[in-house]
Scaffold this active site. Sequence first.
Site, PDB file in Angstrom:
ATOM      1  N   TYR A   1       0.852  -1.185   0.000  1.00  0.00           N
ATOM      2  CA  TYR A   1       0.000   0.000   0.000  1.00  0.00           C
ATOM      3  C   TYR A   1       0.891   1.238   0.000  1.00  0.00           C
ATOM      4  O   TYR A   1       1.192   1.835   1.039  1.00  0.00           O
ATOM      5  CB  TYR A   1      -0.948  -0.003   1.196  1.00  0.00           C
TER       6      TYR A   1
ATOM      7  N   HIS B   1      -1.639 -12.009   0.431  1.00  0.00           N
ATOM      8  CA  HIS B   1      -2.403 -10.994  -0.282  1.00  0.00           C
ATOM      9  C   HIS B   1      -3.126 -11.554  -1.507  1.00  0.00           C
ATOM     10  O   HIS B   1      -4.243 -11.133  -1.820  1.00  0.00           O
ATOM     11  CB  HIS B   1      -1.478  -9.855  -0.708  1.00  0.00           C
TER      12      HIS B   1
ATOM     13  N   SER C   1     -13.305  -3.303  -0.245  1.00  0.00           N
ATOM     14  CA  SER C   1     -14.103  -2.459  -1.134  1.00  0.00           C
ATOM     15  C   SER C   1     -15.588  -2.711  -0.896  1.00  0.00           C
ATOM     16  O   SER C   1     -16.354  -2.969  -1.833  1.00  0.00           O
ATOM     17  CB  SER C   1     -13.724  -2.727  -2.595  1.00  0.00           C
ATOM     18  N   PRO C   2     -16.043  -2.638   0.357  1.00  0.00           N
ATOM     19  CA  PRO C   2     -17.409  -3.058   0.690  1.00  0.00           C
ATOM     20  C   PRO C   2     -18.505  -2.116   0.206  1.00  0.00           C
ATOM     21  O   PRO C   2     -19.674  -2.490   0.228  1.00  0.00           O
ATOM     22  CB  PRO C   2     -17.392  -3.101   2.225  1.00  0.00           C
TER      23      PRO C   2
ATOM     24  N   GLY D   1     -18.922  -0.849  -2.840  1.00  0.00           N
ATOM     25  CA  GLY D   1     -19.190  -0.886  -4.268  1.00  0.00           C
ATOM     26  C   GLY D   1     -20.668  -1.092  -4.551  1.00  0.00           C
ATOM     27  O   GLY D   1     -21.299  -1.985  -4.001  1.00  0.00           O
TER      28      GLY D   1
END
Length: 301
Positions: free
Chosen positions: A57, A132, A212-213, A215
């Site tokens: 990140y 990951h 990414s909840p 979306g």
Amino acid sequence: MNEQRSPRTVGGVPVGAIGLGAMPLSVEGRPDETQAIATLHAALDAGVRLIDTADSYHWHADEVGHNERLIARALATYGGGTDHVLVASKGGRGRPGDGSWTVNGDPRHLRRAAEASAARLGVEAIGLYQLHKPDPDVPFADSVGALRDLADAGTIRAAGLSNVDCAQILAAREILGDLLVSVQNRFSPAHQDTRDTLDLCGDLGLAFLPWSPLGGISRSAVDDPDAPTPPTATPFHTLAAAHGVSAQQICLAWHLAHSPTAVPIPGARRPASIRDSAAAADLVLTPAELATLPGEMTVRQ
């Protein structure tokens, strides 16, 4: 018990209902460090106990671990105690600096990466360390085996997976046993193709951390909880207006209703955004309200 009120844990560690995905604080479009630290402090003030990060990140090629160092500084300068905060990092992906992502699941790389992450976070052992993404060029069992080696060496306390399917979850569980405590997959109203992994995690007692909840709901509602309802309101906006909250709170409550092991990790670049997200922990939607939202769901009372 209603799913939305169930206690949330990761490997037995209480984490609350809403976590923070810290990636936006370090990648393209990131805020300055003052705002980034203020956002992390606001998360802690709001009761967030799970902060998700990764060595990849970062924005530029020469700043690997930018997000981990940022989190370490935020925790060190926070006015209250932070022993209860679970920082979950990840290894196995890279960012060359051109906006692309690479994958490296070689066990030797994962061991070095985890040791470097622990040093940047300033901890003897990382509370949760996640693969990951599976590397198609490395046997999955070898990458997962590296997580077990890291636990045996005391570098990590618990292991997780990200971007995996059901077969990989079951295979990893055979290797890791109780060390495997979480799965982090993309899941949102707009991306529900990993629902089978969410259900499997519920059956196995593994925490499911949807990335990414948000979306599938208006971007304006994500970036500015106080923004007016857009002309083409989704069902989330309709419920938001009825409850007097943001659409992002409705979306996060939708996540919590799916499973007692779900802990969504929305991102944030501003203190106001994470404060708004954290408030979703207290929002309970009725079965009738949930029925107006996308996706099939069995709500257990």
